[in-house]
Design a protein around this motif. Structure first.
Motif, PDB file in Angstrom:
ATOM      1  N   ALA A 172      52.258  47.566  73.618  1.00 28.49           N
ATOM      2  CA  ALA A 172      52.876  48.135  72.444  1.00 28.49           C
ATOM      3  C   ALA A 172      54.387  48.790  72.512  1.00 28.49           C
ATOM      4  N   ARG A 173      54.724  49.291  74.005  1.00 27.79           N
ATOM      5  CA  ARG A 173      56.094  49.265  74.143  1.00 27.79           C
ATOM      6  C   ARG A 173      56.846  48.285  73.979  1.00 27.79           C
ATOM      7  N   GLN A 174      56.790  47.230  74.639  1.00 23.20           N
ATOM      8  CA  GLN A 174      57.342  45.893  74.443  1.00 23.20           C
ATOM      9  C   GLN A 174      57.521  45.532  72.942  1.00 23.20           C
ATOM     10  N   MET A 175      56.572  45.666  72.258  1.00 21.41           N
ATOM     11  CA  MET A 175      56.485  45.306  70.770  1.00 21.41           C
ATOM     12  C   MET A 175      57.511  45.972  70.055  1.00 21.41           C
ATOM     13  N   ARG A 176      57.550  47.262  70.675  1.00 25.37           N
ATOM     14  CA  ARG A 176      58.471  48.273  69.764  1.00 25.37           C
ATOM     15  C   ARG A 176      59.949  47.750  70.096  1.00 25.37           C
ATOM     16  N   HIS A 177      60.121  47.379  71.340  1.00 25.28           N
ATOM     17  CA  HIS A 177      61.435  46.690  71.891  1.00 25.28           C
ATOM     18  C   HIS A 177      61.758  45.424  71.044  1.00 25.28           C
ATOM     19  N   LEU A 178      60.801  44.560  70.751  1.00 26.91           N
ATOM     20  CA  LEU A 178      61.027  43.346  69.954  1.00 26.91           C
ATOM     21  C   LEU A 178      61.567  43.601  68.638  1.00 26.91           C
ATOM     22  N   GLU A 179      60.742  44.661  68.120  1.00 29.80           N
ATOM     23  CA  GLU A 179      61.268  45.261  66.601  1.00 29.80           C
ATOM     24  C   GLU A 179      62.554  45.530  66.725  1.00 29.80           C
ATOM     25  N   SER A 180      63.044  46.404  67.539  1.00 29.55           N
ATOM     26  CA  SER A 180      64.205  46.859  67.602  1.00 29.55           C
ATOM     27  C   SER A 180      65.449  45.834  67.945  1.00 29.55           C
TER      28      SER A 180
END
Length: 427
Positions: free
Chosen positions: A133-141
């Motif tokens: 989930a942390r990496q997904m938040r990074h991709l959204e950013s």
């Protein structure tokens, strides 16, 4: 004189043209002398020739011998550190300008492929894959950041969607860059070299530069010849050595390893990557992979700081591949190779001037396929007197590695181990 051949790799074995160019054995004069026939040097040479300059390119080994002919072959937009990092490093005007250029390198590649009819297996579409989930938040950013700089080609993928793109259950999601893609990297370099020659430029192979006379009209000397030029473009990157110590002090060669399987059954290959996109994950020490035109899986990953070649590349990379694709347990590995890229402390590229007539670009930090093509264009712009975009990159701050050359490898490895642990723990 030492003759340096291409390293044994899938790319060298499948190159379109392996005929050698002569070494320099005379004294020449020209407008621009380019040191290095990788992407940066070739891109600069093409842009300069298109503008009407006389250009001589000197290559210590073969065209595309270094990272340009050994990399993963992925067209990845932006830089090794993204635009938000640049925004925190320099003023808003420079950051805005650099951000606007973050997607230009991929366009330059496609323009060159079309203009010079380069056969390099160009495919569109690249995926960034997230493990948590942390990496997904990074991709959204990242998607929001790139949109803020005018880029609208990213599409978020949830877990179900990414499993339609890549046949593994390792990822929780990702993002598709429709203007990412992949190429046969050595054939791209060879095609660009042919473009240089079609415009009247000259390329000498097996012509390492042994000395530069830094005068008002610099002279570049090789073992058997010399070139006097009005300006020099230094584009040796990880293979420049200590020719210019002030550049070597702020960079470190690092190695990356790649394997290529045997040609896979068509149905198996199509099941692995149904849309034929390339993929890289979001870890600090990331893995990257794609299919070749003849349906081999090309898989790379990891970093060796200080550019030491491992004894057994297959033993390092094959387990990574099988963790992603256990269905390839019986696949034979036909090729395994290593290549060097140049790392900077900031992970941002270095561009600038030495004296008034020596220009350079280096330090792509593992993100060079697109940046080098942009860099060549910017170097040419600066030499034409249009240096605003060049100067934006030249304004980026760069520092020597802590502890100097003796400690740069262990200290960098310690830092990488920390981030690798963070990736493993998911935070």
């Amino acid at each position: 004189m030492v003759h340096t051949a291409y390293p044994s790799s899938y790319y060298a074995a499948s190159a379109n043209c392996t005929s050698e160019r002569p070494s320099l054995r005379e004294a020449l004069e020209t407008d621009i002398c380019v040191i290095g026939a990788g992407y940066t040097g070739l891109s600069a040479a093409l842009s300069l020739l298109e503008a009407g300059f006389r250009v001589v390119v000197l290559e210590a080994a073969r065209v595309g011998f270094g990272a340009s002919g050994r990399n993963g072959g992925q067209i990845v937009n932006s830089y090794s550190r993204d635009i938000d990092v640049i925004e925190r490093s320099v003023g808003s005007a420079e950051a805005s300008m650099i951000g606007a250029m973050a997607f230009e390198g991929a366009r330059i590649i496609r323009e060159r492929v079309a203009r010079y009819h380069i056969d390099c297996d160009l495919k569109n579409g690249g995926v960034f894959a997230a493990f948590n989930a942390r990496q997904m938040r990074h991709l959204e950013s990242q998607k929001a950041l790139w949109q803020r700089h005018g880029y609208e080609e990213l599409q978020m993928l949830d877990q179900a969607q990414i499993q339609q793109v890549v046949a593994t259950n390792r990822y929780v999601g990702g993002v598709l860059d429709r203007m990412g893609g992949h190429i046969h990297p050595l054939n791209l370099a060879l095609g660009e070299a042919a473009g240089v020659e079609s415009l009247g430029g000259t390329i000498f192979e097996q012509s390492p530069v042994v000395n530069i006379e830094r005068t008002s009209s610099p002279v570049v000397r090789t073992p058997e010849g010399s070139v006097r030029a009005k300006f020099l473009v230094v584009a040796g990157n990880a293979y420049l050595g200590d020719l210019l110590p002030e550049l070597a002090a702020k960079s470190m060669p690092c190695g990356s390893q790649v394997i290529a399987t045997e040609p896979l059954d068509g149905d198996l290959a199509a099941s692995l990557l149904p849309q034929d996109y390339c993929v890289e994950d979001c870890n600090y020490l990331l893995d990257y992979y794609r299919l070749s035109a003849d349906k081999r899986l090309i898989y790379g990953g990891g970093v060796v700081y200080g550019a030491r070649d491992p004894d057994d590349i297959e033993a390092i990379i094959r387990p990574k591949m099988l963790k992603t694709f256990p269905q390839l347990a019986k696949a034979r590995i036909d090729y395994a190779w290593s290549g060097n890229f140049l790392l900077t402390l900031s992970r941002l590229p270095q561009m600038g001037r030495l004296d008034d007539n020596i220009y350079y670009s280096q330090g792509c930090s593992g993100h060079g396929v697109t940046y080098t093509h942009l860099a060549g264009k910017l170097l040419a712009e600066a030499l034409r007197g249009q240096a605003e975009r060049f100067d934006a990159f030249a304004s980026l701050p760069h520092y020597p590695f802590p502890g100097g050359r003796a400690f740069r490898v262990p200290l960098t490895a310690i830092g990488a181990a920390y981030y690798n642990l963070r990736d493993r723990l998911g935070f």
